[in-house]
Design a protein around this motif. Structure first.
Motif, mmCIF file in Angstrom:
data_model
loop_
_atom_site.group_PDB
_atom_site.id
_atom_site.type_symbol
_atom_site.label_atom_id
_atom_site.label_comp_id
_atom_site.label_asym_id
_atom_site.label_seq_id
_atom_site.Cartn_x
_atom_site.Cartn_y
_atom_site.Cartn_z
ATOM 1 N N GLN A 242 0.855 -1.178 0.000
ATOM 2 C CA GLN A 242 0.000 0.000 0.000
ATOM 3 C C GLN A 242 0.890 1.226 0.000
ATOM 4 O O GLN A 242 2.035 1.184 0.473
ATOM 5 C CB GLN A 242 -0.925 0.024 1.223
ATOM 6 N N PRO B 124 -6.585 3.720 2.528
ATOM 7 C CA PRO B 124 -6.011 2.411 2.212
ATOM 8 C C PRO B 124 -5.798 2.264 0.707
ATOM 9 O O PRO B 124 -6.670 1.793 -0.019
ATOM 10 C CB PRO B 124 -7.082 1.435 2.723
ATOM 11 N N TYR C 266 -11.774 2.973 4.693
ATOM 12 C CA TYR C 266 -11.712 1.844 5.604
ATOM 13 C C TYR C 266 -13.082 1.420 6.124
ATOM 14 O O TYR C 266 -13.950 2.257 6.395
ATOM 15 C CB TYR C 266 -10.839 2.169 6.805
#
Length: 396
Positions: free
Chosen positions: A143, A229, A252
């Motif tokens: 990520q 994210p 999220y």
């Protein structure tokens, strides 16, 4: 069950030297032009694409095809519970970027578009596609924003998942502060440049300090988590064309942070600490101390994000929305691929409506794929020794 990518059946291995599959290109284009009739008749486009594949081994998507393909890839992502919003995906066409500096600048821009001002939105940045037989640009990180993990005499400080990746970054010249929430550098590799390390500017990383609505001691734990994210090492495949660098994000669901990232024993493992703060009896499992600590940790995450005005969702609400997505798709005559083991939340699964049913399992394309080499690089286990001299490139 023998569906590629599910359970014990591995996904097909990607061969970067293989030409685009004309049949897959045709299937995509027919679906695209059927669902997007404003694009006009498909037959002239099919003829042009067949000729381009025959001549070069691949073809170039129009901006409209790329945008629609990226959205449908999210629609087909069997492990994502948040697909109700697939039509709202912002698609940033970054195919012209070539250098590591250009790419990193656009990755920072991605984070700004996704989370600027805390108004989170789903975004994908699609960089140049892979050309058969040629090197391609990619990001090593799993990520765009993740926290380092440091080996110390007292144990691991930070995120244990990224200890090996952090070691690899140290070998390449990076030095973190040694704290529990140090943002890792981003590694960008291009066909013409060795992998380079870039540090994200502070303003690009939106973070939320974690406190609790009733427990004053919770804030003293010094916890926080990043708000966006942005998955950065999965390959986007659209109509037989592969895009190895196509970072994407949503927002999220609270349990991703509170029941996995902060709670898993091989991650931050906070349940014993929270249980101690709550004064729970941890002498045996039947006291359900883990469950009680888990609830309070997840309450803290949701409350903290809401207090900060940063978008987040809870697992009960999102489960209901996923079923709404399924109803929408069924009305449109489209099957919904879903992996039960990912759709059911990691907390109170049986109390959510997604638990009590079976799902259609299929590898529908366009879609996203995690290749073994990409996964290895993200774990810090695919680093070549020659890269140890790669320079650190701080960005203000």
């Amino acid at each position: 069950m023998t569906v590629p990518g599910y359970r014990d059946m591995p996904a097909d291995t990607w061969d970067p030297s293989a030409p685009a599959d004309p049949a897959e290109a045709e299937e995509f284009l027919r679906l695209c032009y059927t669902e997007q009739p404003r694009l006009g008749p498909v037959e002239p486009r099919l003829a042009a694409v067949r000729a381009q594949i025959a001549a070069t081994g691949t073809y170039t998507h129009t901006s409209e095809e790329l945008t629609w393909g990226a959205k449908v890839a999210w629609r087909n992502a069997s492990r994502c519970i948040g697909r109700l919003y697939w039509r709202s995906l912002t698609v940033l066409d970054r195919r012209k970027a070539r250098t590591a500096d250009e790419i990193f600048s656009l990755l920072v821009r991605h984070l700004d578009v996704a989370g600027g001002g805390s108004a989170l939105r789903p975004v994908i940045s699609v960089f140049a596609p892979a050309v058969p037989g040629r090197p391609y640009a990619r990001v090593w990180n799993e990520q765009l924003i993740r926290y380092a993990g440091y080996r110390t005499e007292a144990g691991i400080v930070g995120d244990p998942r990224y200890v090996s990746f952090t070691d690899a970054m140290h070998a390449m010249g990076w030095r973190g502060r040694g704290g529990p929430f140090d943002v890792l550098p981003v590694v960008v590799e291009t066909p013409d440049e060795a992998p380079r390390l870039f540090e994200l500017p502070e303003q690009a990383v939106l973070e939320v300090p974690i406190a609790h609505p009733e427990l004053s001691w919770f804030e003293r734990l010094g916890l926080r988590w990043h708000a966006v994210p942005a998955i950065s090492n999965m390959r986007l495949r659209v109509g037989g064309v592969d895009y190895p660098l196509a970072p994407f994000n949503g927002w999220y669901m609270g349990t991703e942070i509170g029941a996995r990232n902060l709670a898993d024993p091989d991650r931050y493992n906070l349940l014993p600490i929270v249980a101690s703060g709550l004064g729970l009896d941890t002498s045996h499992e039947a006291t359900l101390w883990r469950d009680r600590a888990l609830v309070e940790l997840n309450r803290a995450v949701l409350w903290s994000f809401e207090r900060a005005g940063v978008k987040i969702t809870d697992h009960h609400t999102e489960s209901s929305r996923f079923l709404a997505h399924m109803r929408n798709e069924e009305k449109a005559g489209r099957p919904v691929p879903a992996d039960w083991t990912w759709i059911v939340p990691p907390m109170s699964g049986g109390a959510t409506p997604v638990f009590h049913r079976y799902y259609h399992e299929a590898d529908q394309r366009p879609n996203f794929y995690l290749d073994s080499e990409a996964a290895s690089l993200a774990r810090g286990t695919g680093v070549c020794p020659v890269l140890e001299s790669a320079p650190l490139v701080p960005v203000a």
